[in-house]
Design an enzyme around this catalytic site. Structure first.
Site, PDB file in Angstrom:
ATOM      1  N   PHE A  55       9.040  12.962 -44.382  1.00 28.48           N
ATOM      2  CA  PHE A  55       8.491  12.460 -43.120  1.00 28.48           C
ATOM      3  C   PHE A  55       8.808  10.984 -42.871  1.00 28.48           C
ATOM      4  CE2 PHE A  55       5.656  16.122 -44.055  1.00 28.48           C
ATOM      5  CZ  PHE A  55       6.059  16.905 -42.963  1.00 28.48           C
TER       6      PHE A  55
ATOM      7  N   GLU B 158      14.639  -1.145 -56.842  1.00 21.89           N
ATOM      8  CA  GLU B 158      13.303  -1.743 -56.711  1.00 21.89           C
ATOM      9  C   GLU B 158      12.606  -1.856 -58.063  1.00 21.89           C
ATOM     10  OE1 GLU B 158      11.097   0.324 -53.660  1.00 21.89           O
ATOM     11  OE2 GLU B 158      12.095  -0.831 -52.110  1.00 21.89           O
TER      12      GLU B 158
ATOM     13  N   GLU C  94       9.705  12.365 -49.357  1.00 22.92           N
ATOM     14  CA  GLU C  94       9.918  11.421 -48.257  1.00 22.92           C
ATOM     15  C   GLU C  94      10.471  12.089 -46.994  1.00 22.92           C
ATOM     16  OE1 GLU C  94      10.275   7.219 -50.507  1.00 22.92           O
ATOM     17  OE2 GLU C  94      12.145   8.374 -50.439  1.00 22.92           O
TER      18      GLU C  94
ATOM     19  N   GLU D  36      17.249  -2.320 -47.401  1.00 19.55           N
ATOM     20  CA  GLU D  36      16.489  -1.185 -46.863  1.00 19.55           C
ATOM     21  C   GLU D  36      15.490  -1.655 -45.831  1.00 19.55           C
ATOM     22  OE1 GLU D  36      14.278   1.260 -49.515  1.00 19.55           O
ATOM     23  OE2 GLU D  36      15.866   1.289 -51.013  1.00 19.55           O
TER      24      GLU D  36
HETATM   25  C1  GLA Z   1      11.735   2.119 -51.136  1.00 17.07           C
HETATM   26  C2  GLA Z   1      12.747   2.897 -51.955  1.00 17.07           C
HETATM   27  C3  GLA Z   1      13.386   3.997 -51.185  1.00 17.07           C
HETATM   28  C4  GLA Z   1      12.387   4.737 -50.349  1.00 17.07           C
HETATM   29  C5  GLA Z   1      11.704   3.765 -49.433  1.00 17.07           C
HETATM   30  C6  GLA Z   1      10.712   4.421 -48.516  1.00 17.07           C
HETATM   31  O1  GLA Z   1      12.251   1.091 -50.432  1.00 17.07           O
HETATM   32  O2  GLA Z   1      13.731   2.071 -52.509  1.00 17.07           O
HETATM   33  O3  GLA Z   1      14.007   4.877 -52.104  1.00 17.07           O
HETATM   34  O4  GLA Z   1      11.448   5.325 -51.192  1.00 17.07           O
HETATM   35  O5  GLA Z   1      10.988   2.853 -50.231  1.00 17.07           O
HETATM   36  O6  GLA Z   1      10.103   3.489 -47.668  1.00 17.07           O
END
Ligand code: GLA
Length: 650
Positions: A355, A149, A353, A305
């Site tokens: 939760f 990302e 993360e 994702e």
């Molecule tokens: C992004 C990140 C992941 C995770 C998700 C949580 O997409 O790439 O590592 O943090 O958000 O929603």
């Protein structure tokens, strides 16, 4: 990704480094039961792969990849560079990013690097070289996932190294300082520069910052991240010739210009977390899928994702009701995805993360979420015929990062939400079951019979010519308020907006003289050939050579044209819309535009919660409402339960 072409990929991020090894065996077994084909490994594993600079520990990753391979699970191997280890921040504090207010961000979260940091780049590339040479030929690895990302959390850094890199970027763009002064309009407010050494990053300043400097810094920052991506990809490519390389995009993400990135990924991939509490997220998510397909020029893409239920970063984190995870997943497939992956396989027991939902929740396999995951995995095994299939579209909607950034700067005629503006037009077509591709305004649109340019605020001369060619060649063009106002340097196009004296004004037969954003939210009426309500925006336009379809009934522009059309020889039509239509008015306009574009609607009247799209000979029909509904498609009655989705022969 050619090895098993008959399967839609299914799986998610797999972070075994968070768990003891006995859990790894259970993971592979449960993945098999859930029909998982693919996992993304090592996204945030840098600190474990390289605990000290130059000391690598690959044993655990060897073990993980071998286990997955034995279990028949393919791997998208990440380069682990999205979150540098503590030692990098400790030894190279200058690698940490600096905010617009001059604050150096600390270690302790993730993505804490300046895109222009030499130390980050050096260590990241060294790690990627190690990973690529070690795993290029590993039988489990079917693709590479570079970084993660890009631009999320830290899209821009205002540190000294970024400043230097920005100057280099500006020298390449402008060559000499006079050209920069001209492009940035620095005669205004005594901003003239004598040399590139005087030019800085647009940090926090007393009042409105130079608009072109700000836009150039946005462009530079996207390019700086792209350079990092490309440098990693080049290393991988030198070791793994034929394995696809990608990085995960984030739907409509303002800070990174995906049109410029898309040619550099072998397969477009995307992360999307539609908000179940937002009734408009159905529009945003359908559009994001279509954007991903469009970025790849129509090629299949990968949903890298999504969540199986709640995320952990919204206030509140509403879970996905039964049916919604399936609907989101099948929507992606229907709009061109060849894979449905998640963050993440096993829900974390610790960390920021813990939760966030996962494919395998804290409560284990006998759970609502995991049983849904299994059922979906099984269902996807039956959609293999869609792999590689096209999603045809005859309507193109222009979308452009320069316009997005520029219209949302300070000092513009009103606070405009560009994405919301574009999505209102997108929704008009979604409600009729008409598939839309997104298009850069400079791109060749000759495959489309209807082209819409909403709030195309920044138009280069190439874009003006490209849009003007639509009606000239006999197709339908729609241009809306706030379009063609400035060129790529954000200089006003003089002589009446809409591309100034240029070809677009000729195509539309109108010119815009004055903007009149409404002071309050009250609607104003439009009447004439098409009547209804509009909001937010009016323009005073002069008609040179077009037919006035409707005029404003009230407001500043009362009596002035609101909607015009110029009919061209050869059947082309060029519409201009000087206001923001209500939903009902939009439905009427879409009907007229579809007719001019010779595009058939699937639903003969607008349908609010049902979407439909055709891929590979199958028509997908989905109900985004919690209550059951019935729709008619091609004279067939289709019953849909709440959040139901079906495939019918097209
Ligand atoms: C992004 C990140 C992941 C995770 C998700 C949580 O997409 O790439 O590592 O943090 O958000 O929603």
């Amino acid at each position: 990704m050619t090895e098993t072409p008959s399967r839609i990929r299914y799986g998610g991020d797999y972070n075994p480094e968070q768990w003891p090894t006995p859990v790894w065996n259970e993971d592979v077994r449960l993945m098999q039961q859930a029909h998982v084909t693919t996992v993304t490994v090592a996204v945030f594993a840098w600190a474990l792969l390289e605990p000290e600079p130059g000391r690598y520990e690959f044993g655990w990753l060897d073990d993980v990849l071998d286990r997955l391979n034995r279990g028949g699970i393919r791997v998208i191997l990440a380069t682990a560079t999205a979150s540098p280890p503590a030692w990098l921040a400790h030894r190279h504090p200058e690698s940490l990013p600096v905010s617009i207010d001059g604050v150096r961000l600390a270690f302790g979260s993730r993505q804490q690097f300046s895109p222009s940091s030499a130390a980050y780049r050096h260590h990241a590339m060294r790690l990627v070289t190690q990973l690529a040479s070690r795993y290029a030929a590993h039988p489990a690895v079917e693709a590479w996932h570079v970084g993660n990302e890009y631009g999320n959390h830290v899209p821009r850094s205002y540190d000294p190294e970024s400043q230097e890199a920005f100057r280099v970027w500006l020298r390449n763009r402008y060559v000499d300082i006079d050209a920069l002064n001209a492009a940035w309009g620095t005669a205004f407010w005594s901003q003239t520069y004598q040399s590139f050494a005087e030019v800085g990053v647009p940090s926090a300043a007393p009042m409105i910052r130079n608009p072109t400097q700000v836009l150039d810094f946005d462009r530079f920052s996207s390019d700086a991240l792209l350079a990092l991506y490309r440098a990693e990809a080049e290393i991988i490519r030198s070791h793994a010739r034929d394995v696809p390389i990608t990085t995960n995009f984030m739907g409509f993400f303002k800070d990174v210009d995906y049109w410029s990135w898309a040619p550099h990924v072998d397969v477009v991939s995307d992360d999307l977390y539609p908000d179940p509490a937002d009734p408009r997220s159905r529009v945003l998510s359908a559009a994001a899928r279509d954007l991903m397909r469009s970025l790849g020029g129509g090629k299949p893409w990968l949903l890298m994702e999504q969540a199986t239920s709640a995320v952990n970063w919204r206030p509140p984190n509403v879970p996905l009701a039964d049916g919604r995870h399936r609907l989101n997943s099948l929507q992606a497939v229907a709009r061109g995805a060849d894979g449905v992956l998640h963050f993440q396989w096993r829900q974390s027991a610790a960390g920021a993360e813990k939760f966030h939902s996962a494919m395998l929740p804290h409560a284990g396999e006998d759970t609502r979420v995991h049983q849904n995951v299994r059922r979906l995995g099984e269902e996807l095994t039956r959609l293999g015929d869609l792999v590689g299939a096209d999603v045809p579209a005859k309507v193109a909607l222009c979308f452009d990062w320069d316009s997005w950034r520029a219209i949302e700067q300070d000092g513009t005629p009103a606070v405009v939400d560009y994405l919301d503006t574009v999505l209102r037009f997108y929704e008009g077509f979604l409600r009729r079951g008409v598939t839309v591709d997104f298009l850069h305004p400079e791109a060749d649109s000759s495959g489309y019979s209807l082209v819409i340019a909403p709030a195309a605020h920044v138009l280069s001369d190439d874009a003006v010519r490209a849009l003007a060619s639509v009606s000239a060649r006999g197709d339908a063009l729609v241009v809306t308020y706030l379009s063609g106002v400035v060129d790529e340097n954000l200089h006003i196009r003089l002589g009446g907006y809409l591309g100034g004296e240029g070809a677009l004004r000729g195509a539309l037969g109108v010119r815009v003289e004055e903007f009149a954003p409404a002071a309050d939210g009250a609607p104003f009426g439009i009447s004439g050939g098409i009547s209804g309500e509009a909001h937010f925006w009016q323009e005073l336009i002069r008609v040179d050579d077009a037919q006035v379809v409707s005029t404003f009934d009230s407001g500043f522009a009362a009596g002035s044209p609101a909607i015009t059309v110029k009919r061209h020889d050869g059947g082309g039509a060029a519409w201009y819309l000087a206001t923001r239509p209500s939903t009902a008015l939009m439905d009427e306009l879409v009907t007229a535009w579809l007719a001019d574009g010779r595009v058939a609607a699937v639903f003969d009247r607008a349908v609010a919660d049902v979407e439909t799209v055709v891929r590979g000979g199958r028509r997908f029909v989905a109900n985004h409402a919690a209550t059951p509904t019935v729709v008619t498609v091609d004279d067939r009655r289709i019953d849909l339960p709440g959040y139901g989705a079906v495939w019918v022969e097209s």
